[in-house]
Design an enzyme around this catalytic site. Structure first.
Site, PDB file in Angstrom:
ATOM      1  N   HIS A 101      -2.958   6.815   2.003  1.00  0.00           N
ATOM      2  CA  HIS A 101      -4.001   5.828   1.530  1.00  0.00           C
ATOM      3  C   HIS A 101      -5.444   4.916   2.551  1.00  0.00           C
ATOM      4  O   HIS A 101      -5.663   5.767   3.546  1.00  0.00           O
ATOM      5  CB  HIS A 101      -2.662   4.200   2.871  1.00  0.00           C
ATOM      6  CG  HIS A 101      -3.471   2.283   2.849  1.00  0.00           C
ATOM      7  ND1 HIS A 101      -3.926   2.372   0.500  1.00  0.00           N
ATOM      8  CD2 HIS A 101      -3.064   1.670   3.190  1.00  0.00           C
ATOM      9  CE1 HIS A 101      -4.529   1.817   1.077  1.00  0.00           C
ATOM     10  NE2 HIS A 101      -4.075   0.379   2.420  1.00  0.00           N
ATOM     11  N   ASN A 125     -10.123  -1.468   0.107  1.00  0.00           N
ATOM     12  CA  ASN A 125      -8.718  -0.812   0.482  1.00  0.00           C
ATOM     13  C   ASN A 125      -8.360  -1.754  -1.165  1.00  0.00           C
ATOM     14  O   ASN A 125      -8.036  -3.068  -0.990  1.00  0.00           O
ATOM     15  CB  ASN A 125      -8.353  -1.269   1.235  1.00  0.00           C
ATOM     16  CG  ASN A 125      -6.773  -1.610   2.236  1.00  0.00           C
ATOM     17  OD1 ASN A 125      -5.966  -1.381   0.755  1.00  0.00           O
ATOM     18  ND2 ASN A 125      -6.086  -1.631   2.425  1.00  0.00           N
ATOM     19  N   CYS A 164       0.814  -1.342   0.325  1.00  0.00           N
ATOM     20  CA  CYS A 164       0.053  -0.773   0.033  1.00  0.00           C
ATOM     21  C   CYS A 164       1.043   1.576  -0.027  1.00  0.00           C
ATOM     22  O   CYS A 164       0.238   2.813  -0.124  1.00  0.00           O
ATOM     23  CB  CYS A 164      -1.178  -0.142   1.249  1.00  0.00           C
ATOM     24  SG  CYS A 164      -1.763  -1.507   0.902  1.00  0.00           S
TER      25      CYS A 164
HETATM   26  N1  COA Z   1     -17.672  -9.308   9.761  1.00  0.00           N
HETATM   27  C1  COA Z   1     -18.170  -9.638  10.651  1.00  0.00           C
HETATM   28  N2  COA Z   1     -17.830  -9.661  12.127  1.00  0.00           N
HETATM   29  C2  COA Z   1     -16.651  -9.542  12.350  1.00  0.00           C
HETATM   30  C3  COA Z   1     -15.953  -9.377  10.457  1.00  0.00           C
HETATM   31  C4  COA Z   1     -16.954  -9.052   9.637  1.00  0.00           C
HETATM   32  N3  COA Z   1     -16.595  -8.806   7.841  1.00  0.00           N
HETATM   33  N4  COA Z   1     -14.269  -9.371  10.945  1.00  0.00           N
HETATM   34  C5  COA Z   1     -14.296  -9.498  12.003  1.00  0.00           C
HETATM   35  N5  COA Z   1     -15.739  -9.790  12.475  1.00  0.00           N
HETATM   36  C6  COA Z   1     -15.267 -10.293  14.105  1.00  0.00           C
HETATM   37  C7  COA Z   1     -14.181 -11.633  14.462  1.00  0.00           C
HETATM   38  O1  COA Z   1     -14.068 -12.296  14.751  1.00  0.00           O
HETATM   39  C8  COA Z   1     -14.480 -10.834  15.857  1.00  0.00           C
HETATM   40  O2  COA Z   1     -14.912 -11.663  16.666  1.00  0.00           O
HETATM   41  P1  COA Z   1     -15.313 -12.104  18.365  1.00  0.00           P
HETATM   42  O3  COA Z   1     -14.996 -10.773  18.918  1.00  0.00           O
HETATM   43  O4  COA Z   1     -16.733 -13.387  17.934  1.00  0.00           O
HETATM   44  O5  COA Z   1     -13.946 -12.836  18.045  1.00  0.00           O
HETATM   45  C9  COA Z   1     -15.220  -9.120  16.113  1.00  0.00           C
HETATM   46  O6  COA Z   1     -14.993  -9.309  14.844  1.00  0.00           O
HETATM   47  C10 COA Z   1     -13.836  -8.590  16.231  1.00  0.00           C
HETATM   48  O7  COA Z   1     -12.174  -8.400  15.481  1.00  0.00           O
HETATM   49  P2  COA Z   1     -11.437  -7.870  15.752  1.00  0.00           P
HETATM   50  O8  COA Z   1     -10.349  -8.338  14.232  1.00  0.00           O
HETATM   51  O9  COA Z   1     -11.332  -7.395  16.620  1.00  0.00           O
HETATM   52  O10 COA Z   1     -11.959  -6.500  15.024  1.00  0.00           O
HETATM   53  P3  COA Z   1     -11.277  -4.921  14.825  1.00  0.00           P
HETATM   54  O11 COA Z   1     -12.220  -4.154  15.347  1.00  0.00           O
HETATM   55  O12 COA Z   1     -10.217  -5.053  15.002  1.00  0.00           O
HETATM   56  O13 COA Z   1     -11.682  -4.732  13.302  1.00  0.00           O
HETATM   57  C11 COA Z   1     -10.223  -4.985  11.134  1.00  0.00           C
HETATM   58  C12 COA Z   1     -10.991  -5.560  12.415  1.00  0.00           C
HETATM   59  C13 COA Z   1      -9.419  -5.447  10.224  1.00  0.00           C
HETATM   60  C14 COA Z   1     -11.325  -4.080  10.438  1.00  0.00           C
HETATM   61  C15 COA Z   1      -9.530  -3.980  11.715  1.00  0.00           C
HETATM   62  O14 COA Z   1      -8.116  -4.193  12.823  1.00  0.00           O
HETATM   63  C16 COA Z   1      -8.405  -3.160  10.461  1.00  0.00           C
HETATM   64  O15 COA Z   1      -9.279  -2.160  10.323  1.00  0.00           O
HETATM   65  N6  COA Z   1      -7.065  -3.595  11.290  1.00  0.00           N
HETATM   66  C17 COA Z   1      -6.523  -2.896   9.937  1.00  0.00           C
HETATM   67  C18 COA Z   1      -6.291  -3.428   8.741  1.00  0.00           C
HETATM   68  C19 COA Z   1      -5.613  -3.058   7.677  1.00  0.00           C
HETATM   69  O16 COA Z   1      -5.722  -1.090   7.535  1.00  0.00           O
HETATM   70  N7  COA Z   1      -5.144  -3.424   6.682  1.00  0.00           N
HETATM   71  C20 COA Z   1      -4.577  -2.877   5.214  1.00  0.00           C
HETATM   72  C21 COA Z   1      -3.582  -2.800   5.540  1.00  0.00           C
HETATM   73  S1  COA Z   1      -2.693  -2.138   4.430  1.00  0.00           S
END
Ligand code: COA
Length: 339
Positions: free
Chosen positions: A249, A279, A112
């Site tokens: 980004h 993204n 990215c």
């Molecule tokens: N729909 C519903 N629930 C989902 C899900 C989805 N698409 N994806 C994950 N979950 C659930 C998980 O299983 C978890 O459930 P649990 O509490 O029962 O275990 C819960 O949601 C929370 O998951 P978590 O991973 O802690 O969520 P989060 O608040 O950290 O959000 C992201 C997840 C991926 C959106 C977030 O971490 C993020 O954006 N991180 C940066 C990623 C990024 O920018 N990547 C690109 C880099 S270039």
């Protein structure tokens, strides 16, 4: 040394729109979860074009915008983590599609941050006088490497391309920073080919899909975005208040909100189009820059910061003065040669 400016931008996204509701039909998710946690409402997923096709469409649009013919290009860099081949490079495929036969062509892999890395590399070639005109493209078909059964990633990543034409000219690019931290390599990864040949077989059954530790990446992003912005500001001598737009980004709206808070700036200063495109990794900053330029949001003289982070881990930022709409000619280019 010569000065370098952006003289044209372009972008292209596949026609096929995929909404959060569409995704919730095949994985356990919802529009509410995706919108609240990421800011994404819909994304484009390719059903026809591969990476070089998207890249070439964005490139043509950038060349038109710049009023430059493909034959004038000395350099084509494609930033991508989703090339169609190990070899040849996507940049060579784009060269053939455009008929840019004079250009030196290669790909870079910086995820990215790829568009910022690409701009920085192209800038060096032009600055030193080796090349006059370069095309930098960020292009991805991430839908090829996403596991469509993994709800933690398939809701986030998408397809698209953006491009910029750089030329010797007035001072458009003011300062930049790039960096990498390979210790974070596994935080977001897509494995390619394991070591396996006639003499050994270390292959493990790892799927060739993108895997991500979302929380790690989130923390990294919130830390690195302000650091990169502060570094390019420091090197340029400008203050954050003088900067008109920050084009980040497009990874997650909550990352941008947290970064704005750390920088003590209004979050509206960050340009956001993640709701429409998701993204698109190496394409996202280029796509946003083109959307702003074509949408009339950028005025000559505006100070702009591009900032990105991603797999690698990689990160980078660039401060620009927008000069695209000024008439640029050879005399002015020669005047700009101060080395
Ligand atoms: N729909 C519903 N629930 C989902 C899900 C989805 N698409 N994806 C994950 N979950 C659930 C998980 O299983 C978890 O459930 P649990 O509490 O029962 O275990 C819960 O949601 C929370 O998951 P978590 O991973 O802690 O969520 P989060 O608040 O950290 O959000 C992201 C997840 C991926 C959106 C977030 O971490 C993020 O954006 N991180 C940066 C990623 C990024 O920018 N990547 C690109 C880099 S270039």
């Amino acid at each position: 040394m010569y000065n370098v400016e952006i003289v044209g931008t372009g972008s292209f996204v596949p026609e096929n729109r995929v909404s959060n509701e569409d995704i919730s039909k095949f994985v356990d998710t919802s529009d509410e979860w995706i919108s609240e946690r990421t800011g994404i409402k819909e994304r484009r997923i390719s059903t026809k074009e591969n990476t070089a096709d998207l890249a070439a469409m964005a490139a043509r649009s950038a060349l038109d915008d710049a009023g430059i013919s493909p034959e004038e290009l000395d350099l084509i860099i494609v930033a991508t983590v989703t090339p169609e081949h190990f070899t040849p490079s996507t940049a060579c495929l784009v060269q053939a599609k455009l008929g840019a036969y004079k250009a030196t062509c290669f790909d870079i892999s910086a995820a990215c941050s790829g568009f910022i890395f690409g701009l920085t590399i192209a800038e060096q070639f032009i600055k030193t006088g080796l090349f006059k005109t370069a095309l930098v493209i960020g292009a991805e078909v991430l839908s090829k490497i996403v596991d469509w059964n993994d709800r933690s990633t398939c809701v986030i990543f998408a397809d698209g391309a953006g491009a910029a034409v750089l030329k010797r000219g007035v001072q458009g690019i003011i300062s930049e920073v790039t960096g990498s931290d390979g210790n974070g390599a596994e935080s977001i990864a897509c494995h390619a080919v394991p070591l396996k040949n006639k003499f050994c077989d270390f292959s493990k059954d790892k799927a060739n899909y993108l895997s991500m530790n979302g929380r790690e990446i989130f923390k990294f992003a919130v830390k690195i975005i302000p650091e990169c912005i502060e570094k390019v500001l420091e090197d340029s001598g400008y203050s954050i208040d003088q900067v008109k737009h920050i084009i980040p980004h497009q990874a997650n709206i909550r990352i941008l909100d947290a970064a704005a808070k750390k920088l003590q700036i209004n979050k509206e200063r960050f340009y956001v189009n993640i709701q429409r495109y998701g993204n698109t990794s190496g394409a996202s900053i280029a796509l946003a820059l083109d959307e702003m330029s074509k949408g009339g949001l950028l005025r000559n003289g505006d100070l702009i910061i591009l900032v990105g982070f991603g797999a690698g881990l990689t990160y980078g930022a660039m401060m620009l003065k927008w000069t695209k709409d000024r008439n640029n000619n050879e005399e002015e280019n020669n005047d700009a040669h101060n080395g």
